[in-house]
Design an enzyme around this catalytic site. Structure first.
Site, PDB file in Angstrom:
ATOM      1  N   GLN A 356      15.569  33.023  17.250  1.00  0.00           N
ATOM      2  CA  GLN A 356      15.834  34.343  16.534  1.00  0.00           C
ATOM      3  C   GLN A 356      16.334  35.239  17.530  1.00  0.00           C
ATOM      4  OE1 GLN A 356      12.741  32.879  16.069  1.00  0.00           O
ATOM      5  NE2 GLN A 356      12.063  33.270  13.756  1.00  0.00           N
ATOM      6  N   GLN A 378      20.945  31.606  16.011  1.00  0.00           N
ATOM      7  CA  GLN A 378      19.963  31.632  14.603  1.00  0.00           C
ATOM      8  C   GLN A 378      19.874  33.444  14.439  1.00  0.00           C
ATOM      9  OE1 GLN A 378      16.239  29.687  15.089  1.00  0.00           O
ATOM     10  NE2 GLN A 378      15.406  30.835  13.635  1.00  0.00           N
ATOM     11  N   ASP A 379      19.940  33.771  13.165  1.00  0.00           N
ATOM     12  CA  ASP A 379      19.838  35.249  12.705  1.00  0.00           C
ATOM     13  C   ASP A 379      20.947  36.011  13.247  1.00  0.00           C
ATOM     14  OD1 ASP A 379      17.866  34.106  11.509  1.00  0.00           O
ATOM     15  OD2 ASP A 379      15.954  35.314  12.509  1.00  0.00           O
ATOM     16  N   ASP A 400      19.949  30.444   9.200  1.00  0.00           N
ATOM     17  CA  ASP A 400      19.893  31.612   8.598  1.00  0.00           C
ATOM     18  C   ASP A 400      20.749  32.728   9.383  1.00  0.00           C
ATOM     19  OD1 ASP A 400      17.923  30.122   7.400  1.00  0.00           O
ATOM     20  OD2 ASP A 400      16.349  30.886   8.575  1.00  0.00           O
ATOM     21  N   ARG A 468      18.892  29.171   1.816  1.00  0.00           N
ATOM     22  CA  ARG A 468      17.622  28.772   1.424  1.00  0.00           C
ATOM     23  C   ARG A 468      16.827  30.053   1.276  1.00  0.00           C
ATOM     24  NH1 ARG A 468      14.153  27.090   6.675  1.00  0.00           N
ATOM     25  NH2 ARG A 468      14.856  28.459   8.263  1.00  0.00           N
TER      26      ARG A 468
END
Length: 563
Positions: A356, A378-379, A400, A468
């Site tokens: 993250q 990520q993120d 994500d 998701r």
């Protein structure tokens, strides 16, 4: 006095004080009902019954009681966090960072609940749609802020006493906030009617066109300032529909502007200006700005314009692996209402191995991003809370990479899944709605999904999904967008076994491209293939967050409904 004793005394004091809040409006005595009846409309009826006074009243009486109690709980929690921060020298750096996040978020919750209470003390009837949407947005955000605090504490390596001394009361507060939101929704929110989308603006009608202002923004600071100091950025036809600006400064690393750093320019902006006063405009010249920028809620009506994507770059490399929470790993963070950013690249270079690592975090209500790029793995883009709009932006990431719990619309944007680490998959969205009464979700309209260059040229078989379910009531829709062949035929991926598959809301409507074929999609109860334009229009700018009213003054082009 120990923290737990302090917590108990504050709880006792607040509970006694709140119980005797008088009725604000005589109309509260009409249509009285018991807490047991009124709590049936909340997500947790048993908890609701345990916190409401055992007296007959209306939904307005109980709603005000619950929101006032929520406000008191937020103040109490702020005091508890301050007690821990006074002993920061005995805590780990990670724990201190998590506590500082919690303090910031608690401060926002106090502001949001105070604003909501001011509105609700004056009426015992449904509110106008725009006002109801605003208060519901604030009450949705307090749940998000609380959840963010909990998650930050859970990921720290701090002592057991910190986690359990703070996280435990937060769980109870979360239930109370949910009751407040449910009662507000039942009492003050009107049954929403579809907006009449009669106004479909084009760039010609507005201040911006193709990512540029109708000014020569490459001029030196003095020339720019003299050009716009008359309070208007006029259109080329000199009409009166330009973007209202109160002041303008420039940031230039070579010293030719007013400031050499973005943070100095932000600090120079006035606090708490009214929208009617116009924007404080910061023009950032081309360059790579290695700064961590955090714009607090007092810096209202701030507009930030760069020289263009990949020309004005704001970059950092914080990550959770290096001891930052996801929340404070952001290179650029903003909670200031009415924030506008144009022609800027926001970047986090930590890389996929650092997990993250956020490029942009927005918890800014009525924030607008136009012709910007968000780059990380990520993120990448943390659409944390409140109402946000993205137009003609590029978003790059892996796991994500668009996540959070705002009410957000991405319109005419490019979404670029990248090459993740070995063994990872790509998930474009991870929406974080935790309560069925939150007016939040991610709406992706007329966007394009293609593989970034590193993924397109890779021989590896990376699976890419539309999203998701990060939280139980996760809500994401794709409308009239192009999906290239990289999208897995199932479309969506589980978070953890069957978690949220019945309570989420995922939908697709009239998408195109090889990846848009819905014949092989998941069969979850919460997944929908929309065939009716009326259903899809619930997630448009006009209907999802009454966007016509607040996007138009920014000068950013948009369309209100479906194409």
């Amino acid at each position: 006095m120990g923290p737990k004793l302090l917590f108990f005394l504050l709880t006792l004091h607040v509970s006694i004080a709140i119980f005797f809040i008088p009725s604000v409006n005589g109309a509260d005595l009409v249509n009285q009902t018991s807490p047991g009846t009124i709590c049936g409309s909340t997500p947790n009826p048993s908890y609701c019954r345990s916190v409401l006074p055992n007296l007959n009243g209306t939904v307005f009486t109980y709603g005000r009681y619950s929101i006032q109690r929520s406000l008191s709980q937020s103040r109490k929690f702020m005091a508890l966090v301050d007690q821990y921060l006074k002993r920061r020298s005995s805590l780990s750096t990670t724990a201190v960072r998590a506590l500082e996040d919690c303090r910031q978020l608690a401060g926002l919750n106090i502001d949001f609940l105070s604003t909501a209470m001011q509105t609700l003390t004056t009426t015992s009837s449904t509110l106008p749609t725009s006002q109801a949407d605003y208060v519901q947005t604030l009450l949705s955000a307090i749940l998000t802020n609380l959840q963010t605090c909990i998650e930050g504490l859970q990921t720290t390596s701090s002592a057991w006493s910190v986690r359990n001394g703070i996280s435990a009361p937060l769980s109870s507060d979360s239930k109370l906030y949910s009751v407040s939101l449910a009662l507000f929704t039942k009492g003050w929110v009107p049954k929403r009617k579809k907006a009449k989308m009669t106004w479909q603006p084009s760039g010609k009608q507005l201040g911006f066109s193709n990512g540029r202002l109708p000014l020569d923004m490459s001029s030196r600071a003095k020339t720019i300032y003299e050009t716009v100091s008359r309070r208007k950025l006029l259109q080329e036809d000199n009409s009166s529909n330009g973007v209202l600006v109160s002041d303008i400064v420039t940031v230039s690393q070579d010293g030719t502007g007013n400031f050499t750093t973005i943070n100095d320019a932000v600090n120079a902006a006035p606090n708490n200006t009214l929208p009617s006063n116009g924007y404080f405009l910061i023009f950032i010249t081309a360059g790579v700005y290695e700064e961590y920028v955090s714009i607090g809620s007092k810096k209202k009506n701030l507009m930030m314009i760069g020289a263009g994507i990949n020309q004005t770059i704001i970059t950092g490399n914080r990550s959770v692996v290096d001891g930052w929470t996801t929340f404070n790993s952001a290179t650029f963070a903003v909670t200031a209402p009415n924030f506008v950013a144009v022609n800027i690249t926001f970047r986090n270079t930590a890389g996929p191995q650092k997990h993250q690592a956020v490029a942009m975090r927005s918890g800014a209500d009525l924030s607008v991003f136009y012709s910007c790029s968000f780059e990380a793995y990520q993120d990448t883009l943390y659409t944390h809370s409140l109402r946000q709009f993205y137009r003609e932006c590029d978003v790059y990431g892996t796991v994500d990479f668009i996540f959070g719990n705002a009410a957000v619309v991405l319109q005419n944007c490019n979404l670029f899944p990248r090459l993740p680490m070995s063994g990872q998959f790509n998930a474009i969205t991870a929406q974080g709605r935790t309560d069925p009464n939150q007016n939040t979700g991610t709406s992706i309209i007329n966007c394009t999904i293609r593989a970034a260059d590193d993924l397109a040229t890779s021989s590896s078989s990376v699976q890419t999904y539309l999203g998701r379910p990060w939280k139980e009531y996760s809500r994401t829709v794709y409308l009239q967008s192009f999906m290239d062949s990289l999208i897995n035929p199932a479309g969506w991926r589980e978070w953890d076994k069957d978690f949220a598959l019945k309570t989420l809301y995922y939908a697709e409507y009239n998408n195109t491209g090889l990846g848009s074929n819905t014949s092989g999609r998941v069969k979850w109860d919460g997944y929908h293939i929309l065939t009716n334009a009326s259903d899809a229009s619930n997630f448009t700018v006009a209907n999802f967050f009454v966007g016509d009213l607040w996007i138009r003054p920014t000068g950013v082009p948009f369309f209100s409904g479906l194409l």
